[in-house]
Design a protein around this motif. Structure first.
Motif, PDB file in Angstrom:
ATOM      1  N   PRO B  31      28.991  21.460 -40.472  1.00  0.00           N
ATOM      2  CA  PRO B  31      29.956  20.353 -40.486  1.00  0.00           C
ATOM      3  C   PRO B  31      30.302  19.905 -41.897  1.00  0.00           C
ATOM      4  O   PRO B  31      31.467  19.637 -42.205  1.00  0.00           O
ATOM      5  N   ALA B  32      29.296  19.846 -42.761  1.00  0.00           N
ATOM      6  CA  ALA B  32      29.539  19.392 -44.128  1.00  0.00           C
ATOM      7  C   ALA B  32      30.515  20.330 -44.832  1.00  0.00           C
ATOM      8  O   ALA B  32      31.456  19.901 -45.516  1.00  0.00           O
ATOM      9  N   THR B  33      30.298  21.618 -44.672  1.00  0.00           N
ATOM     10  CA  THR B  33      31.182  22.599 -45.303  1.00  0.00           C
ATOM     11  C   THR B  33      32.589  22.481 -44.741  1.00  0.00           C
ATOM     12  O   THR B  33      33.586  22.455 -45.470  1.00  0.00           O
ATOM     13  N   ARG B  34      32.641  22.394 -43.432  1.00  0.00           N
ATOM     14  CA  ARG B  34      33.951  22.295 -42.789  1.00  0.00           C
ATOM     15  C   ARG B  34      34.722  21.094 -43.348  1.00  0.00           C
ATOM     16  O   ARG B  34      35.915  21.196 -43.669  1.00  0.00           O
ATOM     17  N   GLU B  35      34.009  19.994 -43.476  1.00  0.00           N
ATOM     18  CA  GLU B  35      34.664  18.786 -43.947  1.00  0.00           C
ATOM     19  C   GLU B  35      35.195  18.961 -45.376  1.00  0.00           C
ATOM     20  O   GLU B  35      36.328  18.611 -45.678  1.00  0.00           O
ATOM     21  N   LYS B  36      34.343  19.534 -46.220  1.00  0.00           N
ATOM     22  CA  LYS B  36      34.750  19.799 -47.604  1.00  0.00           C
ATOM     23  C   LYS B  36      36.047  20.606 -47.633  1.00  0.00           C
ATOM     24  O   LYS B  36      36.991  20.294 -48.356  1.00  0.00           O
ATOM     25  N   GLU B  38      38.244  21.090 -45.203  1.00  0.00           N
ATOM     26  CA  GLU B  38      39.405  20.404 -44.623  1.00  0.00           C
ATOM     27  C   GLU B  38      39.964  19.374 -45.590  1.00  0.00           C
ATOM     28  O   GLU B  38      41.188  19.189 -45.669  1.00  0.00           O
ATOM     29  N   LEU B  39      39.083  18.749 -46.312  1.00  0.00           N
ATOM     30  CA  LEU B  39      39.532  17.789 -47.320  1.00  0.00           C
ATOM     31  C   LEU B  39      40.404  18.498 -48.359  1.00  0.00           C
ATOM     32  O   LEU B  39      41.497  18.020 -48.718  1.00  0.00           O
TER      33      LEU B  39
END
Lengths: 337, 337
Positions: B31-36, B38-39
DNA sequence: GCAACACTGTACAACGTTGTAGCCCCTCGG
DNA sequence: CCGAGGGGCTACAACGTTGTACAGTGTTGC
């Protein structure tokens, strides 16, 4: 199945770049080599992969055309003209339908699907002045059909106000004074409906005729069906009128239908004029007077303008407003009684 | 301007493949990577380059639709339906106009421009049985609107013969015996004109009515104008008839116009039926009886069939012939006098 | 405590084309 | 006879993406 430059090159015994050069008419190739390559091409039935070419060159050779609905005669004829003009320039056209939904129109402008094209010709219906920011898109864009002020893109459009004014004056010149309107959008200012209504009011004013809201027939949709409905509502109100300015031809045809059903004769009792000059206007009974807004010119100019922007992406030529000539086409529906 | 996976990857501090994985909803991403990622995507305003994706994947997400002319109402409405159906499947549609020119139709089939699409929905007008070989193309192809036998491709079509027969029988049931035809193509067998004429003759035969060439009005073009012209010629011949079967609605509208000009009342003196059930048929005066050949179903089925062939290119399912249901739509133009 | 296995991510190649750099050979001027 | 120049061709990289192979890191089961 997938024959590539490699296959041709191997068969012809040359490098793939040479084959590429032959295909692209690079001048410095020996006739013997060219012949070898061309032989191999026909033998294998090679056709270039346009996707790869697009990726490499950054150009797709396609443009997008977005209209509200192809089933509407005006847009069908517009699309036909755009496709023909594009084909003359070696382009293909990807057609999108927005359904005149503002949300879908905004979405379209951001859609990555447009990445498959070199630019967009866009005929918006639902967008308003407040959407100007949405028109700041990173690809060439030419707008059609509505006048927006200070937008960031080129704009090819008809003279809605002036043409509507001319249509109304055509009715006034025929001796009509109580001129109803079909297809208004209440409160609209810059859409086709708003602009055409403005032209109507200008004509009335110029001839000292009072504007009378009771003979304005609103209709959001511009279908034949809605034109008939709006006319029936107008008739049901019991207000008198001796002419109708329908804000487009399709509405006019529906309105004529409703008039005839109600026993009103066209043009004897009620003169009718439309707007757009779609093909069928000349074949109805009675044939429909209308305004030709210069559709063919609009299509050709839109394609030419888009091509120019595609060719010179960084050009600092400011956004242009290109106006088509219009003309009133007098037919039976407004003949003197 | 051109934001790529590389830019996003650099900003997010990951590899480009990870960005690609995020975009394509690959499940195993923290999730953390995905968020990075997507940001970074939203910050840079990244949109995927569909051309590159197409090259890599071999699929473009576009289909081509070739029709004779979008300015013809039937094809405009067909195109609208095809585009809507395609959009529902996430496809965009590239529209080509052939002008019903056999040469251009053959050329189209070989055109490398189709390389930009995954397949073609083709509504030919000029092609005949002798062109079957030209239909052996290296991409999925669905034919519309004409029945060809033993062709190599799927075929979604209307029941021309049966529907024309039903239209003719509708006139016969209304007591008409001298039924003229508008829009025939002399000598044609398998085109729409030929098939519909055959249905007409079958109906006559079934009811013991002799076929009379003197009330057959030929017209290569199927425009309103040509319908009016053909009708005028028929009237000029001085032969009697009490009904008209126009081989499409547009011809019928033109023919009605010419009849009314000549002082013949519709349907009192002459009943008129068309073919296609285009939108405007219900809004003319009198409203036009016609045959609804199942256009919406044809469009949806064509897209679905093409998609299936695209998904399973090597499938050995033999070419299918898919027939739409038709129905006679009785309106004023054939009301009993 | 160690093998097996999922999870998370990376590096590299490939899709088919065209632009760039450069090689070889021939011709020509000096 | 040599250098310059250009015709004719080749090798390589790149366009932006995704598939494949693989390398770490935990986590689990025994």
């Amino acid at each position: 199945m997938a024959v590539t430059l490699h296959d041709v090159a191997r068969l012809a015994g040359v490098s793939i770049k040479t084959v590429s050069n032959v295909i692209n008419d690079y001048p410095h190739i020996r006739p013997a080599t060219r012949e070898k390559v061309e032989l191999a091409i026909t033998e294998l039935g090679y056709t270039p992969n346009l996707t790869a070419r697009s990726l490499r060159s950054g150009r797709t050779g396609a443009i997008a055309l977005a209209v509200p609905d192809l089933a509407l005669a005006y847009f069908a004829e517009l699309a036909a003209a755009v496709i023909a003009a594009a084909e003359a320039s070696g382009l293909v056209v990807l057609v999108e339908q927005t359904g005149a939904d503002p949300e879908r129109e905004r979405e379209l402008l951001r859609s990555p699907r447009l990445k498959m094209t070199d630019g967009l010709i866009f005929s918006p219906l639902g967008l308003g002045q407040e959407d100007i920011a949405a028109l700041e898109v990173p690809y060439p864009l030419v707008l059609l059909g509505e006048r927006m002020f200070d937008g960031p893109s080129d704009h090819v459009t008809m003279q809605n106000v002036e043409a509507a004014r001319a249509a109304t004056e055509h009715l006034i010149a025929a001796g009509r004074r109580r001129i109803a309107v079909i297809g208004s959008h209440e409160g609209e200012v810059i859409g086709s409906a708003g602009l055409r209504l403005r032209g109507y009011r200008e004509a009335l004013e110029a001839h000292g005729i009072a504007y009378d809201e009771s003979i304005i027939g609103p209709s959001m949709a511009w279908h034949r069906e809605s034109g008939a409905r709006a006319m029936r509502e107008l008739l049901a109100r019991g207000v008198g009128f001796d002419a109708v300015f329908a804000l487009n031809d399709t509405l006019a045809l529906g309105a004529m239908r409703a008039l005839l059903e109600a026993g009103r004769r066209v043009p004897d009792d009620v003169a009718v004029i439309g707007f757009d000059n779609i093909d069928e206007a000349q074949y109805t009974v009675p044939s429909l007077s209308t305004v030709d807004p210069g559709r063919a010119w609009i299509a050709e100019t839109a394609v030419a303008t888009l091509l120019e922007r595609i060719a010179h992406p960084q050009s600092d030529v400011p956004p242009r407003l290109l106006l088509a000539d219009f003309s009133v086409v007098a037919r039976e529906s407004t003949h003197a009684a």
